[in-house]
Every structure is written in structure tokens, then in C-alpha cells.
Design a protein around this motif. Structure first.
Motif, PDB file in Angstrom:
ATOM      1  N   ILE A 580       6.174  -4.336  -4.613  1.00  0.00           N
ATOM      2  CA  ILE A 580       7.277  -4.278  -3.641  1.00  0.00           C
ATOM      3  C   ILE A 580       8.533  -3.739  -4.306  1.00  0.00           C
ATOM      4  CG2 ILE A 580       8.920  -5.744  -2.385  1.00  0.00           C
ATOM      5  CD1 ILE A 580       6.508  -7.317  -1.411  1.00  0.00           C
ATOM      6  N   TYR A 590       8.919   1.603   4.944  1.00  0.00           N
ATOM      7  CA  TYR A 590       8.162   0.410   5.340  1.00  0.00           C
ATOM      8  C   TYR A 590       7.075   0.078   4.339  1.00  0.00           C
ATOM      9  CZ  TYR A 590      10.373   1.156   9.855  1.00  0.00           C
ATOM     10  OH  TYR A 590      11.286   1.338  10.843  1.00  0.00           O
ATOM     11  N   GLU A 598      -3.097 -11.760   7.221  1.00  0.00           N
ATOM     12  CA  GLU A 598      -2.855 -10.658   8.151  1.00  0.00           C
ATOM     13  C   GLU A 598      -4.139 -10.136   8.779  1.00  0.00           C
ATOM     14  OE1 GLU A 598      -1.388 -10.723   5.088  1.00  0.00           O
ATOM     15  OE2 GLU A 598       0.526 -11.404   5.924  1.00  0.00           O
ATOM     16  N   ALA A 604       2.205  -7.873   8.343  1.00  0.00           N
ATOM     17  CA  ALA A 604       3.485  -8.277   7.750  1.00  0.00           C
ATOM     18  C   ALA A 604       4.231  -7.002   7.340  1.00  0.00           C
ATOM     19  CB  ALA A 604       3.250  -9.161   6.541  1.00  0.00           C
ATOM     20  N   ARG A 606       7.511  -5.063   6.059  1.00  0.00           N
ATOM     21  CA  ARG A 606       8.776  -5.217   5.343  1.00  0.00           C
ATOM     22  C   ARG A 606       9.526  -3.897   5.415  1.00  0.00           C
ATOM     23  NH1 ARG A 606      10.980  -7.754   0.247  1.00  0.00           N
ATOM     24  NH2 ARG A 606      12.513  -6.226  -0.441  1.00  0.00           N
ATOM     25  N   THR A 611      14.173  -6.788   5.186  1.00  0.00           N
ATOM     26  CA  THR A 611      13.944  -7.513   6.438  1.00  0.00           C
ATOM     27  C   THR A 611      12.469  -7.472   6.811  1.00  0.00           C
ATOM     28  OG1 THR A 611      14.662  -5.520   7.569  1.00  0.00           O
ATOM     29  CG2 THR A 611      16.214  -7.364   7.508  1.00  0.00           C
ATOM     30  N   GLN A 612      11.925  -8.673   7.149  1.00  0.00           N
ATOM     31  CA  GLN A 612      10.498  -8.781   7.437  1.00  0.00           C
ATOM     32  C   GLN A 612      10.235  -9.077   8.898  1.00  0.00           C
ATOM     33  OE1 GLN A 612       8.378 -11.309   4.612  1.00  0.00           O
ATOM     34  NE2 GLN A 612      10.071 -10.995   3.193  1.00  0.00           N
ATOM     35  N   SER A 613       9.098  -8.590   9.378  1.00  0.00           N
ATOM     36  CA  SER A 613       8.710  -8.895  10.745  1.00  0.00           C
ATOM     37  C   SER A 613       7.188  -8.872  10.824  1.00  0.00           C
ATOM     38  CB  SER A 613       9.290  -7.866  11.707  1.00  0.00           C
ATOM     39  OG  SER A 613       8.742  -6.594  11.425  1.00  0.00           O
ATOM     40  N   THR A 614       6.667  -9.392  11.925  1.00  0.00           N
ATOM     41  CA  THR A 614       5.228  -9.375  12.149  1.00  0.00           C
ATOM     42  C   THR A 614       4.958  -8.559  13.404  1.00  0.00           C
ATOM     43  OG1 THR A 614       5.115 -11.574  11.205  1.00  0.00           O
ATOM     44  CG2 THR A 614       3.177 -10.829  12.441  1.00  0.00           C
TER      45      THR A 614
END
Length: 628
Positions: A580, A590, A598, A604, A606, A611-614
Motif C-alpha cells: 500500500i 485506487y 472480500e 475493499a 482504498r 479514504t476507504q470504502s466497500t
RNA sequence: GCCGGGGUAGCUCAGCUGGCAGAGCAAGGCUCUUGUAAAGCCUAGGCCGCGGGUUCGAGUCCCGCCCCCGGCUCCA
């Protein structure tokens, strides 16, 4: 008499009162902190008399960020520098020493050359002056008196300046140093809380390389040490945005000593280039441009005809082809002229817009090369619009509008320069009135801030140049839009009008990026390497957490690629944290971490920055923005 | 082209007045099976920009050239 203060109150003063007296009338503290008077945008020395009814603003040592207040501080600092240099280096001649954007300089003619290490002792001497304290006295003198004094001191540059100086001629004295100077200056040196000499450079007297070269000492000064520290920090930050550092770091391009001034574009950089190329092609297509391809080399006759040889011969690469002299083109015009002239042209074809992004080779002087911003291989997004006199205005307006659209797409801010008729112009004043007005109107319509450079146009027509700043605030010319009737006539080009006779043909030369090289250089610094998604060389990187996630991660990458995403997998045997970190350093928009938690329905994601989101794979792909 | 500063490992840099060329990161190998900005151990890696000179000896001193950096001039 009375003067008007910023809050519109009026202040009663004795006739002929100075700015300093006005400040004193308001309050003793103001008088103490005052540095200069601003009235109607002009600045005045505190010691000069005010006019009746004048609207004034008194700037003080607390206006630490005001450009005028800083300029006066730095101007006075330049005089301290000159005083120090004169004391340390007997026989030195002084030239000019103005404030500039981020500081000041003073030009000297040293009897013996000095080196960078000398700056330290000069700076020490200035510090000594500051600790002793200096006050500035203004004195107006007759031209003859000024000339006599400088002649006596053997200050030949000053004698030259006196000749050209506007009345009244004023002197400013601090300590035992007196300089010809319009002012304004500080009352005394107390407000100079931070001063630093920043560099040493050669500079031609009056900016003309035929004149003797002087030694320029650069410095900067502030009203507080904190401001200086902040400034130095900003310079450091700007260096981190430098495309010459970020380019190789992001694996975009590099330079080789085997071809100085010509970048070698790596796969990542080529992705960006190609995206810009496609954008160029789409936008030109929409506006009726036709793509053409013309030769890189031509015989010398061509360049004599085009007029390039008389003017640009020494920056063109020449070739001996079986005893005949050829040269590599430094502009596309000749090829496009030959193309247009390949057969008779009717008014019905006009305007005819040829565009070509061909590499141009220019043998730029070694000392002028500068990363991607000044190169020897220049790939312009060039075009030539062949048109009638009546079509000029619309075509120019459309070029400026396209440039503005393009720059806004990237959030870039441009400024324009309109170059008008030179002394050796051809054509009538009426023609020039018309074309200059057309160009100015086009700039104004597009709300681009601009200045006018009188007399800087080519002899055949006026031009608009568009400029942008790099990370360090240096200005670079980007786009250019140039009107020309000379080149078509040199190549004997005309068109047949409705009346079945031949008419004079006009051509608009235009490049909007300017060159791909320079534009990409500016983009790298503008974004600090954080390219928008559509330009990013790698758009998505997928990280399988453990070995047994590799297969599915590979499938996800495959699906992303099918959807047109530049995606790749990083399945190296490194920790997730490390992978990362590297993706962040490579500024990839991304990162998808894929492990036991997952699935394709629940990824997942990033985003760059953390900032993270699903999201499901389909939703993620649907949310990605296509190129403009 | 001109003035000033530089060029040592892929990168960032250290190497005092001449005396065996170094560090961190990156790279390669092995171990670890890893969860949102740096796992551990080992290994390899150098025409000290290029050419000439001074010296018993040159990364270090001298001369010439090339390239890079800050400016000037020029320019997309």
C-alpha cells in the motif's frame, strides 16, 4: 488641504504635507510603523508631499504580506546590499537594484569575479549595518548635478541611468551610501527583521547580451523571521513538485546524456502522452480540423522560402544529404504550406484547418535546457487555419475559446500576452487596427487576464501567447495563436474567390498545449504527480492478501481491463502495508485489497490518500470517470 | 552561448589538509503467509562524468571537454 483616508473620512493637513505628516496627524504609533503611502494604486514615498483631495492609504510594518509594503522593504534591502558590497570590494561599480517578486537583486561590476562563498561575508556586513541601524534620506537633484557626482565616483552605469532618468531625479542616502533612486524607501532599517542572500548569477547590463555581463546578487527580506522561514519552506515544497524530480520517480521519463534535451518516455509517461494526444484529436475533430502528416526534413530552399533560415538557422539541425543541404523542421508551417499549395483552392474549401502533432527539432543552447519545459525535441499540438480575411475574427475567437476550454479541464490558470504591431510591420494601419482588435476581443471574451506587449508582434501579424507558471513560479509560454499573411504569400498561396479571381490568403498558426513536453511538465507540477484518474498511468492496483487470493485477484484485474481500466495486480511477497505504501508513493488512484473478507460483490477500495470504502466490482467500475 | 554551483552504487548522500571508496533505501536470494503508508536475515553492486597533466601515490590538486542545477539571453 485635505486627504481622504480608506474609511472615507477626511483629514485636514497643512498645504504640502507629506505622507509621514499625515500619519503623524492620525497617531504617533502609525507614524512610527508607517512604511509608505498608497494612493490610487500608486505608491509614494512617505517624504513626498501629498496632493489636495488625494485618497491615501498608509501601509505599515504590520502589512507584512502586502506586495507594495514588501517591495519597499526589499528595495531598501537592495540598497543595504549595495552599501555592503561597496565597502567590502573597493573599485566595484554599481548598476541597478530593484525589488522583484520574491525578493530583490542588485547588479554589480566587480573588478575581480566573486564566488558564492563571498555571499556569506556580504550578508554578515549587511547584518552589521542592520544592527547599527540605517535611515534613508531623500534628496532631489538637478540632472547635471547627478551626472557630475556619479562621473566623479566613476560610476559609469549610473551616469548612463541619469541620462535616461525621469524628472525629478532623486537620490536616497543611507549611512555613507548614496544611490540614484526613484524610491520609495523605508524611513529606517528597523522593519527589516529577516534578510537572506539567495544567489549569484551573471546578468547582462540592460538585459542585452551585447552589453558587458554584470554580477547579480539575489536576496530576499521580510518583516519577520517567521515569514522568511515560511517562504523557504514554500520553496522546499515547490522543489518536491518539480517535474524533473517527480518524472523519474514516477517512472514517466528520463533524460540521457546521449541526447541532451530530449526526454526518453517510459511506458507510464507514454500513457499520459497518449491520453493527451487522444484528447487533442477529439477536440480538434469536433472543431473541423483535419489531421495531416508532413515530412520532418526539407531541403534548404524550403526554409529560405518560409523565412525560417534567415531568422532561425542557428537553431536548426542541418543535414548533408548526398551533397545537398537539408534541415530538420523547427516548425510545421512549411509542410502545411506545401500541402495547401498542392492544387488550386476554392473559397468554398475555406476555412481549411490542418492539424499535426509532429516532433520538431530545435538546437537550443545548452544553457537554456530545462527538464521538459525547455527541450530540443518539441512536439507541438500544431495547426494552421487557412482562411479569408472575413473569417479571421471567428477563427481566432474559436482558438482562444478552445484554449480556455482545454486549460479549465485541468484547472490550469493561464495569462495572455497580446503582441502588437512592430516598427517593421507590413500592411496598413487599418488592417492592424482590425486584427489587433479581433485578438484582444477574443481574449476579453474568454476572461483570460492579459497584458499588451507593444511592438512585439511579428512583422506580418499580431499574436496571442498564453503563459503558465511552474512550481517555482517561473513563467512558461504554452499556447500561441498567431495571425499571418506573409507565409502564404512567400509560398505563392492564394484562393479562388466567387468572382473567379485569386485572393490574398491568411493563415492562423496555433498551438494550445504549446508542446506535449512542456504541457506534461506543467501538469506534473500542477498535480504534484497526483494525476486525475483518467490520466493516471496505473489506475487501479489489486493486492491479494495471501497466496491463495492471487487467482481471484487476477480475475478481478482481468475484468477491470475488459472494462477499459488500466489495472494490475501486485502479488509480490511483501506485506500489505508495504504494498500500500508503494502504491501511495506511485500515486495510484485506487488500491483494492483482496483477502478472505472480500468478494466481487464486496471489495475493499482504498482511494489515493487513504479514504476507504466497500463496493461491488460493478458499482466501482460504474463510478469511474471516463476521459473528458 | 554567458556568470555561479555541482557530477561518488539504480536513488539520496558522506568521504578532513592527496594514502585500501562508505551508509540508508532500492535490487537479488532465503525465511515469514501477510489486512490499509516500510517484516527479518544474507548477498551482490563502483571507468568516483570523460580526456589529459602534476605526484611514489589522485575521488581529492591543475588544464580541457560533456552533462545537470540557479540565473542572464533566448524560447513552445
Amino acid at each position: 488641504m485635505r486627504v481622504i483616508l480608506p474609511d472615507s473620512t477626511e483629514l485636514e493637513l497643512p498645504d504640502g504635507a507629506t505622507g509621514l505628516e499625515a500619519a503623524a496627524a492620525i497617531g504617533p504609533k502609525l507614524a512610527e510603523q508607517a512604511v509608505l503611502v498608497r494612493s490610487n494604486g500608486e505608491v509614494k514615498d512617505l517624504r513626498q508631499p501629498l496632493d489636495d483631495g488625494e485618497r491615501i492609504q498608509i501601509l505599515t510594518t504590520r502589512d507584512t504580506a502586502d506586495p507594495d509594503a514588501l517591495a519597499v522593504l526589499r528595495h531598501s534591502s537592495a540598497h543595504l546590499l549595495a552599501e555592503a558590497v561597496r565597502r567590502l570590494y573597493p573599485g566595484v561599480k554599481i548598476a541597478i537594484g530593484p525589488p522583484i517578486d520574491n525578493g530583490f537583486y542588485y547588479d554589480f561590476d566587480f573588478p575581480e569575479p566573486i564566488v558564492e562563498d563571498d555571499l556569506e561575508r556580504i550578508e554578515e556586513e549587511i547584518r552589521r549595518e542592520l544592527s547599527e541601524g540605517r535611515a534613508w534620506e531623500r534628496q532631489e537633484v538637478a540632472r547635471e548635478e547627478a551626472r557630475r557626482r556619479f562621473a566623479e565616483e566613476d560610476e559609469s552605469y549610473k551616469v548612463e541611468l541619469v541620462e535616461a532618468a525621469e524628472e525629478p531625479i532623486s537620490f536616497y542616502t543611507q549611512g555613507d551610501f548614496t544611490d540614484l533612486c526613484r524610491g520609495p524607501h523605508l524611513q529606517d532599517s528597523r522593519p527589516i527583521k529577516a534578510l537572506k542572500l539567495t544567489g549569484l548569477a551573471g546578468a547582462y547590463w540592460r538585459g542585452d547580451e551585447k552589453n558587458p555581463q554584470l554580477t547579480r546578487i539575489y536576496g530576499t527580506a521580510f518583516y519577520s523571521q517567521g515569514d522568511l522561514d515560511q517562504y523557504l519552506e514554500r520553496v522546499e515544497e515547490a522543489k518536491r513538485r518539480d517535474h524533473r524530480r517527480l518524472g523519474p520517480q514516477l517512472d514517466l521519463f528520463h533524460f540521457s546524456t546521449h541526447s541532451p534535451g530530449s526526454p526518453l518516455w517510459h511506458p507510464n509517461g507514454t500513457v499520459i502522452w497518449n491520453e493527451l494526444e487522444q484528447l487533442r484529436s477529439r477536440e480538434n475533430g469536433k472543431r473541423g480540423y483535419q489531421e495531416v502528416r508532413t515530412p520532418i526534413i526539407y531541403d534548404s530552399d524550403t526554409f529560405w522560402t518560409s523565412g525560417h533560415f534567415p531568422k532561425y538557422e542557428d537553431l536548426m539541425f542541418k543535414l548533408d544529404v548526398r551533397g545537398q543541404e537539408f534541415a530538420m523542421k523547427s516548425m510545421n508551417c512549411p509542410g502545411h504550406m506545401l500541402l495547401f499549395g498542392s492544387r488550386p483552392r476554392s473559397y468554398k474549401e475555406l476555412p481549411l484547418r490542418f492539424s499535426e502533432a509532429a516532433p520538431l527539432h530545435r538546437d537550443e543552447l545548452p544553457g537554456t535546457l530545462h527538464g521538459l519545459l525547455r527541450v530540443r525535441i518539441v512536439t507541438q499540438d500544431d495547426a494552421h487555419i487557412f482562411c479569408t480575411e472575413e473569417q479571421i475574427q471567428d477563427e481566432i475567437a474559436s482558438c482562444v475559446a478552445q484554449a480556455r476550454y482545454l486549460y479549465e479541464l485541468f484547472g490550469l490558470e493561464a495569462s495572455a500576452e497580446l503582441s502588437t504591431r512592430p516598427g517593421n510591420k507590413i500592411g496598413t494601419d487599418e488592417q492592424w487596427d482590425m486584427t489587433e482588435a479581433a485578438l484582444e476581443e477574443a481574449i476579453r471574451l474568454n476572461e483570460i487576464p492579459y497584458t499588451i506587449s507593444p511592438g512585439e508582434g511579428a512583422f506580418y501579424g499580431p499574436k496571442i501567447d498564453l503563459f503558465m507558471d511552474d512550481a517555482l513560479g517561473r513563467k512558461w509560454q504554452m499556447g500561441t495563436i498567431q495571425l499571418d499573411s506573409q507565409m502564404p504569400s512567400r509560398f505563392g498561396l492564394t484562393y479562388v474567390g466567387a468572382d473567379n479571381t485569386e485572393h490574398e490568403l491568411y493563415v492562423v498558426h496555433r498551438a494550445l498545449y504549446g508542446s506535449f513536453e512542456r504541457f506534461i511538465g506543467i501538469l506534473i507540477e500542477h498535480y504534484a504527480g497526483d494525476f486525475p484518474y483518467w490520466l493516471a498511468p496505473v489506475q487501479v492496483r489489486v493486492l491479494p492478501v495471501q497466496d491463495d487470493h492471487r487467482a481471484t485477484a487476477g480475475e478481478i484485474v482481468g475484468k477491470l481491463k475488459d472494462a477499459g481500466v488500466r489495472a494490475e495486480v501486485d502479488e509480490r511477497d511483501e506485506t500489505v502495508g508495504k504494498r500500500i505504501r508503494e502504491a501511495e508513493l506511485e500515486k495510484i488512484p485506487y488500491v483494492i485489497v483482496f483477502g478472505d473478507r472480500e468478494s466481487e460483490d464486496s471489495l475493499a477500495i482504498r482511494a489515493r490518500g487513504g479514504t476507504q470504502s466497500t463496493q461491488s466490482l460493478d458499482d466501482f467500475v460504474a463510478g469511474l470517470l471516463p476521459p473528458p
